[in-house]
Write a protein that holds these residues in place. Structure first.
Motif, mmCIF file in Angstrom:
data_model
loop_
_atom_site.group_PDB
_atom_site.id
_atom_site.type_symbol
_atom_site.label_atom_id
_atom_site.label_comp_id
_atom_site.label_asym_id
_atom_site.label_seq_id
_atom_site.Cartn_x
_atom_site.Cartn_y
_atom_site.Cartn_z
ATOM 1 N N TRP A 158 0.773 -1.319 -0.028
ATOM 2 C CA TRP A 158 -0.012 0.015 -0.145
ATOM 3 C C TRP A 158 1.085 1.364 -0.121
ATOM 4 N N ASP A 159 0.377 2.361 -0.620
ATOM 5 C CA ASP A 159 1.141 3.763 -0.648
ATOM 6 C C ASP A 159 0.158 4.716 -0.569
ATOM 7 N N SER A 160 0.532 5.983 -0.026
ATOM 8 C CA SER A 160 -0.352 7.099 -0.130
ATOM 9 C C SER A 160 -0.133 8.122 -0.945
ATOM 10 N N GLY A 161 0.174 7.473 -2.256
ATOM 11 C CA GLY A 161 0.881 8.258 -3.197
ATOM 12 C C GLY A 161 -0.202 8.870 -4.277
ATOM 13 N N LEU A 162 0.037 9.057 -5.573
ATOM 14 C CA LEU A 162 -0.754 9.819 -6.428
ATOM 15 C C LEU A 162 -1.809 9.138 -7.006
ATOM 16 N N GLY A 163 -1.701 7.798 -6.799
ATOM 17 C CA GLY A 163 -2.541 7.008 -7.275
ATOM 18 C C GLY A 163 -2.903 6.664 -8.750
ATOM 19 N N VAL A 164 -3.565 5.995 -9.284
ATOM 20 C CA VAL A 164 -3.770 5.730 -10.894
ATOM 21 C C VAL A 164 -5.133 5.517 -11.211
ATOM 22 N N ALA A 165 -5.680 6.134 -12.305
ATOM 23 C CA ALA A 165 -6.928 6.237 -12.674
ATOM 24 C C ALA A 165 -7.537 5.048 -12.868
ATOM 25 N N ALA A 166 -8.883 4.748 -12.873
ATOM 26 C CA ALA A 166 -9.275 3.365 -13.041
ATOM 27 C C ALA A 166 -9.085 2.785 -14.150
ATOM 28 N N GLY A 205 2.216 -18.927 -12.021
ATOM 29 C CA GLY A 205 0.769 -19.383 -11.780
ATOM 30 C C GLY A 205 0.128 -18.556 -10.549
ATOM 31 N N ASP A 206 0.728 -17.414 -10.214
ATOM 32 C CA ASP A 206 0.320 -16.388 -9.239
ATOM 33 C C ASP A 206 -0.375 -15.058 -9.851
ATOM 34 N N GLN A 207 -1.065 -14.403 -9.198
ATOM 35 C CA GLN A 207 -1.633 -13.475 -9.269
ATOM 36 C C GLN A 207 -1.612 -11.827 -9.045
ATOM 37 N N LEU A 208 -1.139 -11.172 -9.910
ATOM 38 C CA LEU A 208 -0.744 -9.763 -9.644
ATOM 39 C C LEU A 208 -1.537 -8.768 -10.016
ATOM 40 N N GLU A 209 -2.174 -7.977 -9.172
ATOM 41 C CA GLU A 209 -3.268 -6.998 -9.371
ATOM 42 C C GLU A 209 -3.105 -5.670 -8.798
ATOM 43 N N VAL A 210 -3.743 -4.606 -9.248
ATOM 44 C CA VAL A 210 -3.646 -3.316 -8.527
ATOM 45 C C VAL A 210 -5.334 -2.681 -8.506
ATOM 46 N N THR A 211 -5.295 -1.968 -7.336
ATOM 47 C CA THR A 211 -6.581 -1.045 -7.131
ATOM 48 C C THR A 211 -5.850 0.170 -6.702
ATOM 49 N N SER A 212 -6.505 1.229 -7.052
ATOM 50 C CA SER A 212 -5.934 2.577 -6.813
ATOM 51 C C SER A 212 -7.241 3.378 -6.855
ATOM 52 N N ARG A 213 -6.837 4.643 -6.240
ATOM 53 C CA ARG A 213 -7.909 6.008 -6.519
ATOM 54 C C ARG A 213 -7.124 7.117 -6.711
ATOM 55 N N LEU A 214 -7.361 7.588 -7.888
ATOM 56 C CA LEU A 214 -6.517 9.015 -8.245
ATOM 57 C C LEU A 214 -6.355 9.818 -7.013
ATOM 58 N N GLY A 215 -5.149 10.221 -6.753
ATOM 59 C CA GLY A 215 -4.940 11.210 -5.665
ATOM 60 C C GLY A 215 -4.972 10.623 -4.095
ATOM 61 N N HIS A 216 -5.360 9.352 -3.976
ATOM 62 C CA HIS A 216 -5.313 8.773 -2.662
ATOM 63 C C HIS A 216 -4.590 7.666 -2.543
ATOM 64 N N GLY A 217 -3.608 7.174 -3.549
ATOM 65 C CA GLY A 217 -2.587 5.876 -3.314
ATOM 66 C C GLY A 217 -3.202 4.558 -4.165
ATOM 67 N N SER A 218 -2.258 3.661 -3.779
ATOM 68 C CA SER A 218 -2.494 2.510 -4.819
ATOM 69 C C SER A 218 -2.121 1.306 -3.783
ATOM 70 N N CYS A 219 -2.601 0.172 -4.180
ATOM 71 C CA CYS A 219 -2.594 -0.954 -3.633
ATOM 72 C C CYS A 219 -2.225 -2.282 -4.441
#
Length: 366
Positions: A158-166, A205-219
């Protein structure tokens, strides 16, 4: 003809050509400045810039080579049981000073979970995710931890960075995709780190994903198979002491191919298989199939020209089973009806990593 279907895959090297020239051009200019007889602080500053430009060039070349090895199927995961506490402790040591120097709070949540993973793959993926978090976090914190989800463990950064648009979540794993809101642009890479992380995860065989909110960070989350701590811990040496590490090791491959015969033979040899070049006649193919190869890899046009479908059906009726078959070619090479034989299709251009994965699937026991 649909241009999208005939478009050639983009070369990794050609895609990076412009970026690779930048630090080399900088070196040329900096050498020119040194030739003017600079001294003192000016000279030291130019030398530091030279070191940085050369370091950047080496880093980018290393990234290209690493990704090319994965794409060519030259990297094979060797999974074992890993205690996440050990993995997390090493990452904490490696990154704590870097995050502190950037004014960021780096927290690692301890875990007693045990996962099945390749230790090198796991460390490389998490290193990419932590580096990425540092690039896009101006202030606040970065958190590394995990949670148990049934028979799986999900590691999260998790980070409290700039985030990524959906609409850009999945694009971040594309080669050369780079966001324009990096906090530290001087550390900007080629845009291959997350691409490599995604490919390494898929290869295991593993899964790498991202969820993020622009301006609120990413996971960024990596989902791995969990191991029951009550079970004895395994290692690659223990696993490989009996059966070979993968079904291709020592397998006899019958290759019925024209244009790429040498290239494909070299790939199979690197993967430990024994390759026999097949002759493109019905009589020869009948004899070769009777010898029971572990796998037939055939160009669909060559295969059909020598009556391959009928021969496979005949072998199945005579022996009760048929070698696994992969036909390399356009989707039009599929038969119009079920032939009663295990057939796996792959469209050209042949990607070695995809070919290897499909062969392993075809050879896996039912």
């Amino acid at each position: 003809m649909d241009q999208a279907k005939t478009k050639r895959p983009r070369s990794l090297l050609l895609g990076a050509e412009h970026q690779l020239r930048q630090p080399l051009n900088a070196v040329s200019l900096l050498i020119g400045e040194l030739s003017h007889g600079l001294s003192g602080r000016d000279r030291d500053a130019v030398i530091d810039d030279l070191r940085y430009a050369l370091m950047l060039s080496n880093h980018w070349l290393d990234s290209l080579v690493e990704l090319e090895k994965v794409d060519q199927g030259l990297v094979v995961p060797l999974v074992e049981d890993l205690h996440l506490d050990e993995v997390f402790a090493r990452l904490r040591e490696d990154f704590a000073e870097n995050f502190r120097g950037q004014g960021l709070d780096f927290r690692v949540v301890s875990s007693k979970q045990i996962v099945r993973a390749d230790p090198g793959f796991l460390r490389r993926i998490l290193t990419v995710l932590l580096d990425n978090a540092a690039k896009f976090t101006r202030e606040g914190k970065v958190l590394l931890g995990c949670r148990r989800m049934g028979g799986m463990v999900r590691i999260e950064v998790w980070d409290s960075g700039l985030g990524v648009a959906a609409d850009e979540w999945m694009k971040v794993f594309d080669p050369y995709f780079r966001l324009e809101n990096e906090v530290r642009p001087r550390e900007r890479g080629l845009g291959l780190g997350l691409t490599l992380a995604g490919k390494l995860a898929a290869l295991s065989g593993d899964q790498l994903e991202v969820t993020s909110r622009l301006g609120h960070g990413s996971c960024f989350s990596l989902t791995l198979r969990a191991v029951d701590p009550r079970q004895p811990r395994s290692s690659p040496a223990q696993e490989h002491s009996g059966m070979p590490p993968n079904p291709l090791d020592g397998a006899r491959i019958l290759l019925l191919e024209q244009d790429e015969a040498e290239v494909l033979s070299n790939h199979f040899a690197l993967w430990g298989a024994q390759v026999q070049q097949g002759a493109a006649t019905a009589a020869a193919l009948t004899q070769e199939l009777d010898a029971r190869p572990a796998l037939l890899v055939a160009d669909h046009l060559t295969f059909e020209a020598c009556g391959g479908w009928d021969l496979l059906s005949a072998v199945r009726r005579a022996n009760g089973e048929v070698p696994a078959v992969i036909l390399l070619g356009e989707q039009g090479g599929k038969p119009s009806k079920d032939m009663g034989v295990p057939v796996h299709f792959m469209a050209r251009p042949v990607k070695p990593a995809r070919l290897r994965a499909l062969c392993l699937f075809a050879l896996a026991p039912p």
